[in-house]
Write a protein that holds these residues in place. Structure first.
Motif, PDB file in Angstrom:
ATOM      1  N   LYS A   5      -6.617  -8.168 -16.697  1.00  0.00           N
ATOM      2  CA  LYS A   5      -7.449  -7.246 -17.450  1.00  0.00           C
ATOM      3  C   LYS A   5      -8.675  -7.980 -18.004  1.00  0.00           C
ATOM      4  O   LYS A   5      -8.531  -9.067 -18.565  1.00  0.00           O
ATOM      5  CB  LYS A   5      -6.605  -6.694 -18.599  1.00  0.00           C
ATOM      6  CG  LYS A   5      -7.207  -5.546 -19.322  1.00  0.00           C
ATOM      7  CD  LYS A   5      -6.217  -5.017 -20.346  1.00  0.00           C
ATOM      8  CE  LYS A   5      -6.787  -3.825 -21.055  1.00  0.00           C
ATOM      9  NZ  LYS A   5      -5.862  -3.301 -22.045  1.00  0.00           N
ATOM     10  N   PRO A   6      -9.880  -7.420 -17.851  1.00  0.00           N
ATOM     11  CA  PRO A   6     -11.066  -8.111 -18.383  1.00  0.00           C
ATOM     12  C   PRO A   6     -11.055  -8.093 -19.912  1.00  0.00           C
ATOM     13  O   PRO A   6     -10.477  -7.206 -20.532  1.00  0.00           O
ATOM     14  CB  PRO A   6     -12.238  -7.305 -17.832  1.00  0.00           C
ATOM     15  CG  PRO A   6     -11.679  -6.002 -17.408  1.00  0.00           C
ATOM     16  CD  PRO A   6     -10.215  -6.198 -17.148  1.00  0.00           C
ATOM     17  N   SER A   7     -11.682  -9.084 -20.484  1.00  0.00           N
ATOM     18  CA  SER A   7     -11.739  -9.166 -21.945  1.00  0.00           C
ATOM     19  C   SER A   7     -12.586  -8.029 -22.506  1.00  0.00           C
ATOM     20  O   SER A   7     -13.365  -7.388 -21.795  1.00  0.00           O
ATOM     21  CB  SER A   7     -12.340 -10.511 -22.364  1.00  0.00           C
ATOM     22  OG  SER A   7     -13.713 -10.549 -22.013  1.00  0.00           O
ATOM     23  N   ALA A   8     -12.393  -7.798 -23.802  1.00  0.00           N
ATOM     24  CA  ALA A   8     -13.149  -6.724 -24.460  1.00  0.00           C
ATOM     25  C   ALA A   8     -14.649  -7.019 -24.388  1.00  0.00           C
ATOM     26  O   ALA A   8     -15.458  -6.106 -24.206  1.00  0.00           O
ATOM     27  CB  ALA A   8     -12.705  -6.585 -25.912  1.00  0.00           C
ATOM     28  N   ARG A  10     -16.207  -8.645 -22.015  1.00  0.00           N
ATOM     29  CA  ARG A  10     -16.646  -8.373 -20.648  1.00  0.00           C
ATOM     30  C   ARG A  10     -16.734  -6.864 -20.405  1.00  0.00           C
ATOM     31  O   ARG A  10     -17.657  -6.391 -19.748  1.00  0.00           O
ATOM     32  CB  ARG A  10     -15.678  -9.038 -19.656  1.00  0.00           C
ATOM     33  CG  ARG A  10     -16.030  -8.790 -18.210  1.00  0.00           C
ATOM     34  CD  ARG A  10     -17.334  -9.485 -17.828  1.00  0.00           C
ATOM     35  NE  ARG A  10     -17.673  -9.111 -16.459  1.00  0.00           N
ATOM     36  CZ  ARG A  10     -18.887  -8.812 -16.058  1.00  0.00           C
ATOM     37  NH1 ARG A  10     -19.897  -8.896 -16.884  1.00  0.00           N
ATOM     38  NH2 ARG A  10     -19.114  -8.454 -14.819  1.00  0.00           N
ATOM     39  N   GLN A  11     -15.763  -6.112 -20.935  1.00  0.00           N
ATOM     40  CA  GLN A  11     -15.793  -4.657 -20.780  1.00  0.00           C
ATOM     41  C   GLN A  11     -17.031  -4.072 -21.446  1.00  0.00           C
ATOM     42  O   GLN A  11     -17.687  -3.182 -20.899  1.00  0.00           O
ATOM     43  CB  GLN A  11     -14.532  -4.028 -21.382  1.00  0.00           C
ATOM     44  CG  GLN A  11     -13.291  -4.281 -20.564  1.00  0.00           C
ATOM     45  CD  GLN A  11     -12.040  -3.747 -21.247  1.00  0.00           C
ATOM     46  OE1 GLN A  11     -12.016  -3.546 -22.448  1.00  0.00           O
ATOM     47  NE2 GLN A  11     -10.995  -3.536 -20.462  1.00  0.00           N
ATOM     48  N   LYS A  12     -17.337  -4.586 -22.619  1.00  0.00           N
ATOM     49  CA  LYS A  12     -18.521  -4.096 -23.326  1.00  0.00           C
ATOM     50  C   LYS A  12     -19.783  -4.427 -22.533  1.00  0.00           C
ATOM     51  O   LYS A  12     -20.691  -3.601 -22.428  1.00  0.00           O
ATOM     52  CB  LYS A  12     -18.581  -4.718 -24.722  1.00  0.00           C
ATOM     53  CG  LYS A  12     -19.617  -4.099 -25.612  1.00  0.00           C
ATOM     54  CD  LYS A  12     -19.528  -4.623 -27.025  1.00  0.00           C
ATOM     55  CE  LYS A  12     -20.553  -3.947 -27.901  1.00  0.00           C
ATOM     56  NZ  LYS A  12     -20.531  -4.425 -29.260  1.00  0.00           N
ATOM     57  N   GLN A  13     -19.833  -5.629 -21.956  1.00  0.00           N
ATOM     58  CA  GLN A  13     -20.980  -6.034 -21.147  1.00  0.00           C
ATOM     59  C   GLN A  13     -21.110  -5.143 -19.915  1.00  0.00           C
ATOM     60  O   GLN A  13     -22.211  -4.714 -19.561  1.00  0.00           O
ATOM     61  CB  GLN A  13     -20.836  -7.512 -20.730  1.00  0.00           C
ATOM     62  CG  GLN A  13     -21.975  -8.028 -19.891  1.00  0.00           C
ATOM     63  CD  GLN A  13     -23.302  -8.065 -20.643  1.00  0.00           C
ATOM     64  OE1 GLN A  13     -23.336  -8.188 -21.859  1.00  0.00           O
ATOM     65  NE2 GLN A  13     -24.389  -7.927 -19.929  1.00  0.00           N
ATOM     66  N   ALA A  99     -14.065  -2.353 -26.917  1.00  0.00           N
ATOM     67  CA  ALA A  99     -14.286  -3.424 -27.891  1.00  0.00           C
ATOM     68  C   ALA A  99     -13.394  -3.231 -29.113  1.00  0.00           C
ATOM     69  O   ALA A  99     -12.801  -4.189 -29.621  1.00  0.00           O
ATOM     70  CB  ALA A  99     -15.753  -3.467 -28.309  1.00  0.00           C
ATOM     71  N   VAL A 100     -13.286  -1.997 -29.589  1.00  0.00           N
ATOM     72  CA  VAL A 100     -12.425  -1.707 -30.748  1.00  0.00           C
ATOM     73  C   VAL A 100     -10.971  -2.003 -30.405  1.00  0.00           C
ATOM     74  O   VAL A 100     -10.233  -2.598 -31.200  1.00  0.00           O
ATOM     75  CB  VAL A 100     -12.605  -0.241 -31.211  1.00  0.00           C
ATOM     76  CG1 VAL A 100     -11.536   0.140 -32.210  1.00  0.00           C
ATOM     77  CG2 VAL A 100     -13.983  -0.055 -31.817  1.00  0.00           C
ATOM     78  N   ALA A 101     -10.544  -1.588 -29.213  1.00  0.00           N
ATOM     79  CA  ALA A 101      -9.164  -1.842 -28.797  1.00  0.00           C
ATOM     80  C   ALA A 101      -8.893  -3.348 -28.733  1.00  0.00           C
ATOM     81  O   ALA A 101      -7.833  -3.816 -29.172  1.00  0.00           O
ATOM     82  CB  ALA A 101      -8.900  -1.199 -27.446  1.00  0.00           C
ATOM     83  N   GLY A 102      -9.835  -4.112 -28.225  1.00  0.00           N
ATOM     84  CA  GLY A 102      -9.680  -5.559 -28.177  1.00  0.00           C
ATOM     85  C   GLY A 102      -9.594  -6.166 -29.571  1.00  0.00           C
ATOM     86  O   GLY A 102      -8.764  -7.045 -29.830  1.00  0.00           O
ATOM     87  N   SER A 103     -10.421  -5.674 -30.472  1.00  0.00           N
ATOM     88  CA  SER A 103     -10.402  -6.170 -31.849  1.00  0.00           C
ATOM     89  C   SER A 103      -9.073  -5.836 -32.529  1.00  0.00           C
ATOM     90  O   SER A 103      -8.505  -6.655 -33.253  1.00  0.00           O
ATOM     91  CB  SER A 103     -11.546  -5.558 -32.654  1.00  0.00           C
ATOM     92  OG  SER A 103     -12.778  -5.956 -32.127  1.00  0.00           O
ATOM     93  N   ALA A 105      -6.222  -5.361 -31.057  1.00  0.00           N
ATOM     94  CA  ALA A 105      -5.179  -6.181 -30.450  1.00  0.00           C
ATOM     95  C   ALA A 105      -5.175  -7.582 -31.052  1.00  0.00           C
ATOM     96  O   ALA A 105      -4.109  -8.124 -31.372  1.00  0.00           O
ATOM     97  CB  ALA A 105      -5.370  -6.249 -28.938  1.00  0.00           C
ATOM     98  N   SER A 106      -6.351  -8.170 -31.232  1.00  0.00           N
ATOM     99  CA  SER A 106      -6.397  -9.513 -31.811  1.00  0.00           C
ATOM    100  C   SER A 106      -5.986  -9.485 -33.282  1.00  0.00           C
ATOM    101  O   SER A 106      -5.307 -10.394 -33.753  1.00  0.00           O
ATOM    102  CB  SER A 106      -7.783 -10.132 -31.645  1.00  0.00           C
ATOM    103  OG  SER A 106      -8.737  -9.431 -32.395  1.00  0.00           O
ATOM    104  N   ALA A 107      -6.351  -8.425 -34.012  1.00  0.00           N
ATOM    105  CA  ALA A 107      -5.937  -8.307 -35.414  1.00  0.00           C
ATOM    106  C   ALA A 107      -4.419  -8.167 -35.508  1.00  0.00           C
ATOM    107  O   ALA A 107      -3.782  -8.780 -36.375  1.00  0.00           O
ATOM    108  CB  ALA A 107      -6.618  -7.110 -36.064  1.00  0.00           C
ATOM    109  N   ALA A 108      -3.821  -7.377 -34.620  1.00  0.00           N
ATOM    110  CA  ALA A 108      -2.364  -7.217 -34.621  1.00  0.00           C
ATOM    111  C   ALA A 108      -1.678  -8.543 -34.309  1.00  0.00           C
ATOM    112  O   ALA A 108      -0.663  -8.888 -34.918  1.00  0.00           O
ATOM    113  CB  ALA A 108      -1.962  -6.149 -33.615  1.00  0.00           C
TER     114      ALA A 108
END
Length: 192
Positions: A5-8, A10-13, A99-103, A105-108
């Motif tokens: 899965k691409p990083s958040a 990379r997805q945003k880019q 990006a929000v989902a990635g953030s 996930a890292s916060a969790a």
């Protein structure tokens, strides 16, 4: 792309790149639409001119058909432009959501690591000790306040006379002036 899965980021880019490509195509469609509008204006003028000339009715009909096709093409281009704008908006929204989902996930993940390191018994003991020390501090503060009040009560009229005598001996006559100064009157009920 391959291998997970691409990083958040990379997805945003990717979302940004796709949105920019769609905007570029949208501008191209808008340019074509403006060209079609200019052509419509020319066709309208040519139809009017052909209709004025004798025997120009047939030519005016051909130009009128061309004008109708032009307007239909403009309507299709307008619809396409709106769809492209909506798609660009959706792509941007999806990029932001990624990006929000990635953030999140890292916060969790961080919260899980912190929870794994926290010892609830140690936190409870620390809180009890804090509460105990706070109660002791409150009692000491009350004792100091009581002692200060007792000292204030011990100071009597006799002590005021001794203080005045010492001040007179030193040569300070201000105490007499201060005693004769008018005190401001306090309205009843003003003091709380």
């Amino acid at each position: 792309m391959f291998g997970g899965k691409p990083s958040a980021k990379r997805q945003k880019q990717q979302a940004k790149e796709a949105s920019n490509a769609i905007k570029k195509e949208g501008r191209s469609v808008d340019r074509e639409l403006n060209q079609m509008r200019r052509e419509e204006t020319k066709l309208t003028a040519m139809i009017k001119e052909a209709a004025r000339r004798p025997g120009g009715q047939q030519n005016a009909k051909v130009l009128a058909k061309q004008l109708v096709r032009n307007r239909e093409q403009q309507a299709r281009l307008l619809k396409m432009s709106g769809q492209m704008s909506a798609t660009a908006s959706q792509v941007r929204s999806m990029g932001s959501q990624a990006a929000v989902a990635g953030s999140m996930a890292s916060a969790a993940s961080i919260m899980g690591k912190v929870n794994a390191q926290v010892n609830p018994a140690a936190v409870a003991a620390t809180m009890q000790e804090l509460e105990k020390q706070s109660a002791m501090m409150g009692m000491k503060e009350e004792m100091v306040d009581d002692a200060m009040e007792a000292l204030d009560d011990e100071w009597g009229d006799e002590d005021d006379d001794i203080l005045a005598q010492v001040m007179d001996e030193i040569g300070l006559e201000q105490t007499a002036a201060m005693q004769s100064a008018p005190a401001p009157a306090v309205a009843p009920g003003a003091a709380s």
